[in-house]
Design an enzyme around this catalytic site. Structure first.
Site, PDB file in Angstrom:
ATOM      1  N   TYR A  80      37.776  46.228  13.495  1.00  0.00           N
ATOM      2  CA  TYR A  80      37.669  46.904  14.714  1.00  0.00           C
ATOM      3  C   TYR A  80      36.286  46.704  15.052  1.00  0.00           C
ATOM      4  CZ  TYR A  80      38.666  50.578  18.202  1.00  0.00           C
ATOM      5  OH  TYR A  80      38.627  51.106  19.465  1.00  0.00           O
ATOM      6  N   PHE A 132      35.395  36.712  46.689  1.00  0.00           N
ATOM      7  CA  PHE A 132      36.892  36.133  45.875  1.00  0.00           C
ATOM      8  C   PHE A 132      37.618  37.413  46.258  1.00  0.00           C
ATOM      9  CE2 PHE A 132      39.557  35.841  42.324  1.00  0.00           C
ATOM     10  CZ  PHE A 132      40.335  34.953  42.773  1.00  0.00           C
ATOM     11  N   THR A 133      38.906  37.368  45.884  1.00  0.00           N
ATOM     12  CA  THR A 133      39.805  38.683  46.254  1.00  0.00           C
ATOM     13  C   THR A 133      39.339  39.670  45.448  1.00  0.00           C
ATOM     14  OG1 THR A 133      41.034  37.529  44.834  1.00  0.00           O
ATOM     15  CG2 THR A 133      41.886  37.198  47.256  1.00  0.00           C
ATOM     16  N   ASP A 223      28.557  35.036  39.422  1.00  0.00           N
ATOM     17  CA  ASP A 223      30.132  34.602  39.143  1.00  0.00           C
ATOM     18  C   ASP A 223      30.312  33.229  38.540  1.00  0.00           C
ATOM     19  OD1 ASP A 223      32.745  34.327  38.610  1.00  0.00           O
ATOM     20  OD2 ASP A 223      33.412  35.563  40.767  1.00  0.00           O
ATOM     21  N   LYS A 266      39.196  30.784  32.938  1.00  0.00           N
ATOM     22  CA  LYS A 266      38.753  29.544  33.728  1.00  0.00           C
ATOM     23  C   LYS A 266      37.621  28.930  32.684  1.00  0.00           C
ATOM     24  CE  LYS A 266      40.544  32.036  37.423  1.00  0.00           C
ATOM     25  NZ  LYS A 266      40.148  32.728  38.527  1.00  0.00           N
ATOM     26  N   ARG A 389      47.739  29.601  50.540  1.00  0.00           N
ATOM     27  CA  ARG A 389      46.530  30.287  50.941  1.00  0.00           C
ATOM     28  C   ARG A 389      46.165  30.313  52.435  1.00  0.00           C
ATOM     29  NH1 ARG A 389      44.259  33.308  46.430  1.00  0.00           N
ATOM     30  NH2 ARG A 389      46.172  34.099  47.138  1.00  0.00           N
ATOM     31  N   PHE A 455      52.144  38.555  49.280  1.00  0.00           N
ATOM     32  CA  PHE A 455      52.181  37.074  48.991  1.00  0.00           C
ATOM     33  C   PHE A 455      52.679  36.981  47.282  1.00  0.00           C
ATOM     34  CE2 PHE A 455      48.459  36.431  46.266  1.00  0.00           C
ATOM     35  CZ  PHE A 455      47.443  37.630  46.674  1.00  0.00           C
TER      36      PHE A 455
HETATM   37  C1  LIG Z   1      39.575  34.123  38.864  1.00  0.00           C
HETATM   38  C2  LIG Z   1      38.529  34.281  39.303  1.00  0.00           C
HETATM   39  C3  LIG Z   1      37.810  35.790  38.978  1.00  0.00           C
HETATM   40  C4  LIG Z   1      38.814  36.933  38.323  1.00  0.00           C
HETATM   41  O1  LIG Z   1      39.169  36.589  37.171  1.00  0.00           O
HETATM   42  P1  LIG Z   1      40.606  36.992  36.507  1.00  0.00           P
HETATM   43  O2  LIG Z   1      40.250  36.502  35.019  1.00  0.00           O
HETATM   44  O3  LIG Z   1      41.693  36.365  37.232  1.00  0.00           O
HETATM   45  O4  LIG Z   1      40.381  38.336  36.590  1.00  0.00           O
HETATM   46  C5  LIG Z   1      36.793  36.212  39.759  1.00  0.00           C
HETATM   47  N1  LIG Z   1      36.040  35.273  40.320  1.00  0.00           N
HETATM   48  C6  LIG Z   1      36.290  34.157  40.522  1.00  0.00           C
HETATM   49  C7  LIG Z   1      35.523  33.047  41.232  1.00  0.00           C
HETATM   50  C8  LIG Z   1      37.647  33.670  39.878  1.00  0.00           C
HETATM   51  O5  LIG Z   1      38.066  32.445  40.229  1.00  0.00           O
END
Ligand SMILES: *Cc1c(COP(=O)(O)O)cnc(C)c1O
Length: 482
Positions: A80, A132-133, A223, A266, A389, A455
């Site tokens: 831990y 980004f969303t 990011d 990613k 999209r 969606f």
């Molecule tokens: C996917 C993504 C996120 C969010 O990451 P999650 O692991 O899905 O929460 C943030 N910024 C960008 C550019 C992304 O492609």
């Protein structure tokens, strides 16, 4: 693979890995694909994966791991506190990003939650190259506002601009002058800009953004979720970095940022997230939120196995032959579709191949969801699923009217190292057939419409019997073929 010259003069991407574990795929008959699409309410999110031949919905958490990543997972340290796994990942991040402090999170949006809670105050503004969303949602949730300062090229679907993800420096300066630097929470730069088609920024542009931040005493937040693709594009498109190593380019980028965060679904080809910085004050402020929302400081909601995989995945990201796989497969798919007249976003970016639904099915009104209908039709024609999209992904206006999207796209994501070139050729072939039969595709309408994020869960139906006619035409043209 880009360095390979073929005797035939042809040019195509060559996989620099071999396949050692396989997963059997199922390609249902067109009649069964039609039934599966109807059962999924014409929403590709609701398809069962057992009915999907090529899952091109997303690149998130579905990239192929390497043998080394799998091996590293076996030696994860579960303790831990004081876990050796944490130290290994912390050291790898320091080695690659040059950052002393590392905060683990369970995924990218969790990093955004914490950064926003600490830095975004009510009525502040976050300028960015594009939203980004999840980034936008966390900023607005904390009372802030997003201001996009992209260049005029960014929304041009058919372009040859190499860096559509660049920030417009003049617009940024104007915004800061107009609003006052004290109202800016921070400046956000997104690598491999997701929502405009995985388009990169240049290092020259990032340096200019840094200068503006320095002149106004502002923090720069990077990011880095789609950094791998952006690194490849800097190396191949920005002349000054032709001879630079991926490692050096990475370091130049992260040295310019005050905070670097990413989704390891990613970057790193695993699952998880991270916030990295050299700013001790920021680190101390964000640290408390990790234990509150994520988990203890040595795992932050991640499994230690995934953390081991991220450390190895980040090391592999420094290998040019590894990170060019995604962008080169996407470029191949984009070019092959272009040769067949199919309207696709150019230049090809990272993340996936983006099809312009408005140009593909111009006879479908935006309110009848052309991109949603096209995504459904692509599945019926091929068994491959992409993601809408466009207008379906937007939320209605307060008065209930449709908010029509800027672009109507179908994204065919290219998870890294997952598909072979022959599978990509297959999906190109089926999309080309669909394009030649595009007049058969018609609109779709909601039968169950959730108020938020419709969606994901919404169910729709075809506005006529066009899906049956499309499947019948497929049978007529392809005989017994799957
Ligand atoms: C996917 C993504 C996120 C969010 O990451 P999650 O692991 O899905 O929460 C943030 N910024 C960008 C550019 C992304 O492609």
């Amino acid at each position: 693979m880009s360095n390979i010259t073929f005797y035939s003069g042809e040019q195509f991407p060559l996989e620099m890995h071999k396949v050692r574990i396989v997963q059997k795929l199922n390609l249902p008959k067109v009649e069964d694909r039609l039934t599966a699409m109807e059962e999924a309410g014409f929403n590709t999110f609701l398809l069962k994966n057992e009915n999907v031949f090529m899952d091109m919905l997303t690149d998130s958490g579905v990239n192929a791991m390497s043998d080394r990543q799998q091996a590293a997972m076996m030696q994860a340290d579960d303790s831990y506190a004081g876990s050796a796994t944490f130290t290994r990942l912390e050291n790898k991040l320091e080695e690659i990003f040059g950052t002393k402090y590392f905060l683990p999170t369970h995924q990218g949006r969790a990093s955004e939650n914490i950064i926003s809670q600490v830095l975004v105050k009510p009525n502040t503004i976050v300028p960015m190259n594009y939203h980004f969303t999840t980034s936008k949602a966390h900023i607005t949730l904390n009372g802030g506002r997003v201001e996009e300062v992209f260049t005029d090229e960014a929304l041009n679907l058919y372009s040859d601009a190499p860096f559509k993800g660049n920030m417009d420096i003049d617009k940024l300066n104007t915004l800061i002058e107009k609003e006052g630097a004290e109202k800016i929470a921070y400046v956000r730069m997104e690598a491999g800009t997701n929502l405009i088609g995985g388009q990169p920024f240049s290092l020259a542009n990032l340096k200019e953004v840094r200068q503006v931040c320095d002149a106004n005493d502002l923090l720069l937040v990077l990011d880095a979720s789609l950094l791998a693709d952006n690194l490849h594009f800097i190396k191949t498109r920005e002349a000054a970095y032709k001879e630079a190593s991926i490692r050096d380019i990475t370091r130049e980028i992260t040295d310019l940022a005050d905070i670097t965060y990413f989704s390891a679904r990613k970057l790193g080809n695993a699952r998880g997230g991270a916030i990295c910085t050299n700013n001790e004050e920021m680190y101390m402020a964000m640290r408390e939120y990790i234990t509150l929302y994520e988990g203890f400081l040595t795992y932050g909601g991640m499994s230690v196995r995934e953390m081991e995989a991220i450390a190895v995945g980040l090391e592999e990201t420094m290998d040019e032959e590894m990170i060019n796989q995604g962008p080169e497969f996407i470029a191949f798919m984009t070019e092959e579709l272009q040769k067949r007249g199919v309207p696709v976003i150019t230049p090809a970016g990272g993340l996936g191949c983006h099809i312009d639904a408005r140009a593909f099915v111009p006879h479908i009104e935006q309110a009848d969801y052309p991109a949603g209908a096209l995504a459904a039709a692509i599945y019926i024609a091929s068994g491959a699923r992409g993601m809408e999209r466009g207008t379906m992904s937007e939320q209605r206006n307060e008065d209930g009217s449709e908010l029509l999207a800027n672009m109507e796209l179908v994204r065919m994501a290219m998870p890294r190292r997952v598909f072979t070139l022959s599978q990509v050729k297959y999906v190109v072939d089926r999309i080309a057939w669909l394009y030649d039969n595009r007049e058969l595709i018609e609109g779709i309408e909601f039968v169950e419409e959730p108020n938020v994020l419709r969606f994901f869960f919404g169910r729709l139906q075809a506005k006529s019997d066009w899906p049956e006619r499309l499947a019948a035409k497929f049978r007529e043209d392809f005989g017994d073929s799957l």
